[in-house]
Design a protein around this motif. Structure first.
Motif, PDB file in Angstrom:
ATOM      1  N   PHE A  28      67.380  11.410 -16.211  1.00 50.31           N
ATOM      2  CA  PHE A  28      66.504  10.338 -15.771  1.00 50.31           C
ATOM      3  C   PHE A  28      66.381  10.355 -14.255  1.00 50.31           C
ATOM      4  CE2 PHE A  28      65.446   6.204 -14.180  1.00 50.31           C
ATOM      5  CZ  PHE A  28      64.345   5.880 -14.952  1.00 50.31           C
TER       6      PHE A  28
ATOM      7  N   PHE B 259      70.369   4.466 -33.870  1.00 57.37           N
ATOM      8  CA  PHE B 259      70.038   3.081 -33.554  1.00 57.37           C
ATOM      9  C   PHE B 259      69.780   2.294 -34.833  1.00 57.37           C
ATOM     10  CE2 PHE B 259      67.320  -0.489 -32.775  1.00 57.37           C
ATOM     11  CZ  PHE B 259      67.962  -1.104 -31.708  1.00 57.37           C
TER      12      PHE B 259
ATOM     13  N   TYR C  50      73.655  -1.880 -27.462  1.00 61.14           N
ATOM     14  CA  TYR C  50      72.209  -1.928 -27.233  1.00 61.14           C
ATOM     15  C   TYR C  50      71.514  -2.652 -28.398  1.00 61.14           C
ATOM     16  CZ  TYR C  50      67.503  -0.136 -26.083  1.00 61.14           C
ATOM     17  OH  TYR C  50      66.177  -0.013 -25.768  1.00 61.14           O
TER      18      TYR C  50
ATOM     19  N   ILE D 220      75.676   2.254 -28.360  1.00 58.43           N
ATOM     20  CA  ILE D 220      74.497   2.106 -29.232  1.00 58.43           C
ATOM     21  C   ILE D 220      74.558   0.754 -29.934  1.00 58.43           C
ATOM     22  CG2 ILE D 220      73.039   3.203 -30.981  1.00 58.43           C
ATOM     23  CD1 ILE D 220      73.545   5.212 -28.851  1.00 58.43           C
TER      24      ILE D 220
ATOM     25  N   PHE E 231      72.666   8.808 -23.254  1.00 58.06           N
ATOM     26  CA  PHE E 231      71.696   7.767 -23.615  1.00 58.06           C
ATOM     27  C   PHE E 231      71.817   6.578 -22.653  1.00 58.06           C
ATOM     28  CE2 PHE E 231      70.617   3.757 -25.667  1.00 58.06           C
ATOM     29  CZ  PHE E 231      69.277   3.981 -25.952  1.00 58.06           C
TER      30      PHE E 231
ATOM     31  N   ILE F 174      69.283  -6.178 -28.156  1.00 59.48           N
ATOM     32  CA  ILE F 174      67.905  -6.357 -28.663  1.00 59.48           C
ATOM     33  C   ILE F 174      67.874  -7.533 -29.655  1.00 59.48           C
ATOM     34  CG2 ILE F 174      66.010  -5.260 -29.947  1.00 59.48           C
ATOM     35  CD1 ILE F 174      66.345  -3.786 -27.400  1.00 59.48           C
TER      36      ILE F 174
ATOM     37  N   LEU G 113      75.723   6.660 -36.328  1.00 55.55           N
ATOM     38  CA  LEU G 113      75.402   7.022 -34.954  1.00 55.55           C
ATOM     39  C   LEU G 113      73.911   7.059 -34.609  1.00 55.55           C
ATOM     40  CD1 LEU G 113      77.970   9.972 -34.718  1.00 55.55           C
ATOM     41  CD2 LEU G 113      78.353   7.658 -33.967  1.00 55.55           C
TER      42      LEU G 113
ATOM     43  N   PHE H   5      66.691  10.327 -27.840  1.00 55.51           N
ATOM     44  CA  PHE H   5      66.630   9.262 -26.840  1.00 55.51           C
ATOM     45  C   PHE H   5      65.469   8.317 -27.137  1.00 55.51           C
ATOM     46  CE2 PHE H   5      64.833   7.434 -22.975  1.00 55.51           C
ATOM     47  CZ  PHE H   5      65.923   6.703 -22.525  1.00 55.51           C
TER      48      PHE H   5
ATOM     49  N   TYR I 297      59.163   7.724 -19.523  1.00 59.34           N
ATOM     50  CA  TYR I 297      60.002   6.529 -19.367  1.00 59.34           C
ATOM     51  C   TYR I 297      60.177   6.198 -17.883  1.00 59.34           C
ATOM     52  CZ  TYR I 297      64.048   3.417 -20.102  1.00 59.34           C
ATOM     53  OH  TYR I 297      64.919   2.356 -20.126  1.00 59.34           O
TER      54      TYR I 297
ATOM     55  N   MET J 134      70.547   7.160 -19.181  1.00 60.27           N
ATOM     56  CA  MET J 134      69.081   7.172 -19.054  1.00 60.27           C
ATOM     57  C   MET J 134      68.472   5.785 -19.218  1.00 60.27           C
ATOM     58  SD  MET J 134      67.370  10.610 -20.356  1.00 60.27           S
ATOM     59  CE  MET J 134      68.299  11.573 -21.534  1.00 60.27           C
ATOM     60  N   LEU J 135      69.137   4.941 -19.957  1.00 64.59           N
ATOM     61  CA  LEU J 135      68.574   3.620 -20.279  1.00 64.59           C
ATOM     62  C   LEU J 135      68.484   2.766 -19.012  1.00 64.59           C
ATOM     63  CD1 LEU J 135      67.705   1.871 -22.753  1.00 64.59           C
ATOM     64  CD2 LEU J 135      70.031   0.956 -22.751  1.00 64.59           C
ATOM     65  N   GLN J 136      67.290   2.215 -18.741  1.00 60.37           N
ATOM     66  CA  GLN J 136      67.085   1.454 -17.507  1.00 60.37           C
ATOM     67  C   GLN J 136      66.970  -0.050 -17.744  1.00 60.37           C
ATOM     68  OE1 GLN J 136      67.217   3.235 -14.542  1.00 60.37           O
ATOM     69  NE2 GLN J 136      67.780   4.837 -15.976  1.00 60.37           N
ATOM     70  N   SER J 137      66.477  -0.442 -18.954  1.00 60.76           N
ATOM     71  CA  SER J 137      66.361  -1.877 -19.185  1.00 60.76           C
ATOM     72  C   SER J 137      66.844  -2.214 -20.572  1.00 60.76           C
ATOM     73  CB  SER J 137      64.920  -2.340 -18.954  1.00 60.76           C
ATOM     74  OG  SER J 137      64.059  -1.857 -19.951  1.00 60.76           O
TER      75      SER J 137
END
Lengths: 330, 330
Positions: free
Chosen positions: A218, B218, B249, B246, B276, B253, B216, A276, A249, B279-282
Motif C-alpha cells: 500500500f 472475511f 475487522y 480479520i 491485510f 463493520i 480465515l 485483499f 484503493y 494495507m487497510l486504511q479505514s
C-alpha cells in the motif's frame, strides 16, 4: 526397512497395485487403496522418492517463480497451484524473484539442478532467449514467450474493455488509466490497449499514467499516487481505471482526503479481486475479477500435460474469462 | 556434459572451491565467486543435486506445512522462510493442510519420502505422538510438541496482556475476548490466559466467546460474529480483544452497522498486523504485531541449525517480542 514387496504381501495385492496407489495413477478401488495404505502404515514404509526420481528421470517436483509470494494475487494463485499439483502427487517448490533478473536466473538454475519436471513462470524480468534455453517444460503466466511455452492468463483485453465500458456507461467523459509498467512485454498491458481503443471508440478524452515496477505494498502505491497525480489533476477526471486493486484503493483514499466524493464525482475501478479486495468492506471496490482459482488449476494442468505427454504434443494457450464485480466505487 | 572438474579448470581454481561456491559455504572472495559462476555459465554446468542428495544423504529441501498459504499471516511467513532458506541454498516445499489431520499426515509422509532435511510445522491438527515419530528435524510454530522439537512463536501471553491493559487504561470496564479455538493445545491460547489474568487483576468484568477453527476468510468471521453476538449483547461491552485482525475487522463493520461508534462507545483491538492489516486504511486497526519477518527467519535458522549440528545439540525455544500498534479503533 520394509520394501514395496513386503507391502504388497501384507496387503495381499500385486506389487504393481501398490505402485499405482503410491503414484495415484490408474483405477484403484477404495477398498484396495485402504488395504495398501494400512499395510504401508503397519510396516512404516516410506519409499525413497529421491532415489526413484533419479532412476525414473522424473522427480514429481514442479517449481513456481513469482515476484512476491506475499502479494495477495500470487498467494491466491500459489494456493490453487499447490492444491491441484498435490492431487496428482506433484510437489511445489516456491521461489520469490522480487522482480530481480539475477534472482530469477538463479532460481531457474537451482530448479534445473534439482531436476524439477517443469516450471510455472509468473515473474518476467529476464529476456525471452533465456527462457528458451531451459530444457524442460515451462508454462508462463500472462506472457507470451515462444510457441513452445504455453501461456495461461486472464482475458486482459476483455478486462480492460469491460472496465472502460463500465465507466463510460455510467457517464464518465474524462478518463484516466493508471497502468502497470509498460516496458515489460506482458499480457497485462492489453488492459491498457483496450482502455485506449474503447475510449477512442466512444469519443471520450483519456490520459494514461504509467506505473513503475510493482513493489506491491500500500505504501508504495500511496507514494506513487500522491507523487504522480496532483489534487488539481485528479479533479479533471471523472473516471479512473486502475491496473490493480491496491492502487485503486490508494487512489480512493487519496480522493476522499481531497474531498473528492467517490463515486459521485469520481468513479474508480480496479483489477484483480484477490483476497485483499474480497476482505475489504469499506469501500467494496468495483473491479475486474481474474479468477485465481481457475488460473492456478489451469497453470498446473497445462504443465502436467506437457510433462506427461511423451510425444511433446503442442499445447494451447489458455485465456480465462474475467468478470466485472460491481462495488461501491462506481 | 561438463563436470565439476571442467568448471574448476575453466575458472582456474580448485575443485573444492567450485564446491564451496555451489554450496555457499566457507569464505569465498567476490572475484573467485564471479570466476566460478562465469565458468559454470560458459560450460552450461548444472550439477544434478538430486544425485548429490542421494549420495550425501542431504537434500537441501525443507518443507513447510501451513493451514492455508493464502492467509495473510502465513503468506507473510512463507515469504520470509523462503527468502532466508534460499540464502543458505535450501529449497522450500509448501503444503496446505487446510487444518485436516489426514492431509497433514499425508504431507508429512510425502515430505519424508522426498528426503527433506526438516519440516517447519505451522499446522497443528495431529496429535503430538505422530510428530514424535518423524525421524528428522521439526521446528514448530506456536505449539510445544516435545523437548526435541523446538518451538518458535510470538510472545502470545505478552500480546494478550498488552491488548487487555491497553483497553483497561483507556477506561474500559466490561471486556469481551473473541478467542481462537481452545481445544487445540497451541500457544495462541495464552492470549486468552493473559486476557483473563489481566482482567481479574484490574477487577474488570469479562466474557469470552470461543472461535471455531479458522476458515480465515472475511465471510467466515462475519458469519461467526453476527451469529454469535447479538447487537444487544455487543452494546453491553466497551472493549473487545479479538484473537486476529480479520475477526476484529468483521466486528468493527458489525458495530458500525448497528450504530455503535468505534472507538467512542466500543474499543476494538486485534492481533497479527499482517499484510491485510498493513494495507487497510479505514479504519487503521489497533492491534498487536507478531513480526512475521523475524518469526520466519527464526523458524528457518532454528531448523537449519538442527539439520547442520551433527551432534544433535539441544536447541532452545524462541519467543519473539510483540508490539502494540495504535490505530483508530481504540
Amino acid at each position: 526397512m520394509a520394501s514395496i514387496k513386503d507391502v504388497a504381501k501384507e496387503a495381499g495385492v500385486a506389487v504393481a497395485t501398490v505402485s499405482r496407489v503410491m503414484n495415484n495413477r490408474g483405477y484403484i478401488s477404495k477398498e484396495t487403496r485402504k488395504k495398501v495404505e494400512k499395510a504401508m502404515d503397519a510396516l512404516d514404509y516410506h519409499p525413497n522418492q529421491i532415489a526413484r526420481a533419479l532412476q525414473k528421470n522424473q522427480s514429481f517436483f514442479i517449481g513456481i517463480i513469482v515476484p512476491d509470494s506475499n502479494h495477495p494475487f500470487f498467494s491466491d494463485l500459489i494456493k490453487y497451484v499447490e492444491m491441484s499439483a498435490n492431487e496428482k502427487n506433484y510437489k511445489l517448490l516456491i521461489c520469490n524473484s522480487l522482480d530481480d533478473p539475477k534472482k530469477e536466473a538463479n532460481y531457474i538454475s537451482m530448479l534445473r539442478q534439482n531436476q524439477v519436471d517443469g516450471i510455472i513462470m509468473c515473474s518476467h524480468t529476464m529476456n525471452i532467449e533465456s527462457y528458451k534455453k531451459v530444457p524442460f517444460p515451462i508454462v508462463s503466466f500472462d506472457r507470451f514467450i515462444s510457441s513452445n511455452i504455453p501461456c495461461v492468463g486472464s482475458d486482459n483485453y476483455r478486462g480492460g474493455e469491460l472496465a472502460t465500458e463500465h465507466l463510460i456507461q455510467l457517464g464518465c467523459k474524462r478518463l484516466l488509466h493508471i497502468s502497470g509498467p509498460l516496458d515489460l512485454d506482458i499480457l497485462a498491458n492489453r488492459r491498457r490497449d483496450a482502455f485506449v481503443i474503447t475510449s477512442m471508440k466512444h469519443g471520450v478524452t483519456y490520459d494514461i499514467i504509467e506505473g513503475a515496477h510493482n513493489k506491491l505494498t500500500f505504501d508504495y502505491f500511496w507514494s506513487f499516487v500522491t507523487e504522480n497525480i496532483s489534487p488539481a489533476q485528479l479533479r479533471e477526471y471523472d473516471g479512473v481505471f486502475c491496473s490493480n486493486d491496491i492502487v485503486a484503493y490508494a487512489l480512493y483514499i487519496y480522493a476522499e482526503q481531497q474531498g473528492i466524493r467517490v463515486p459521485e464525482q469520481l468513479k474508480i475501478i480496479g483489477y484483480d479481486y484477490h483476497s485483499f479486495t474480497r476482505m475489504l468492506q469499506s469501500p467494496k471496490l468495483t473491479t475486474i475479477m481474474q479468477p485465481s482459482d481457475r488460473i492456478g488449476v489451469m497453470l498446473t494442468n497445462t504443465l502436467l500435460q506437457m510433462i506427461e505427454s511423451a510425444d511433446g504434443e503442442l499445447i494451447n494457450n489458455t485465456t480465462v474469462d474475467v468478470t466485472l464485480i460491481k462495488g461501491e466505487t462506481t
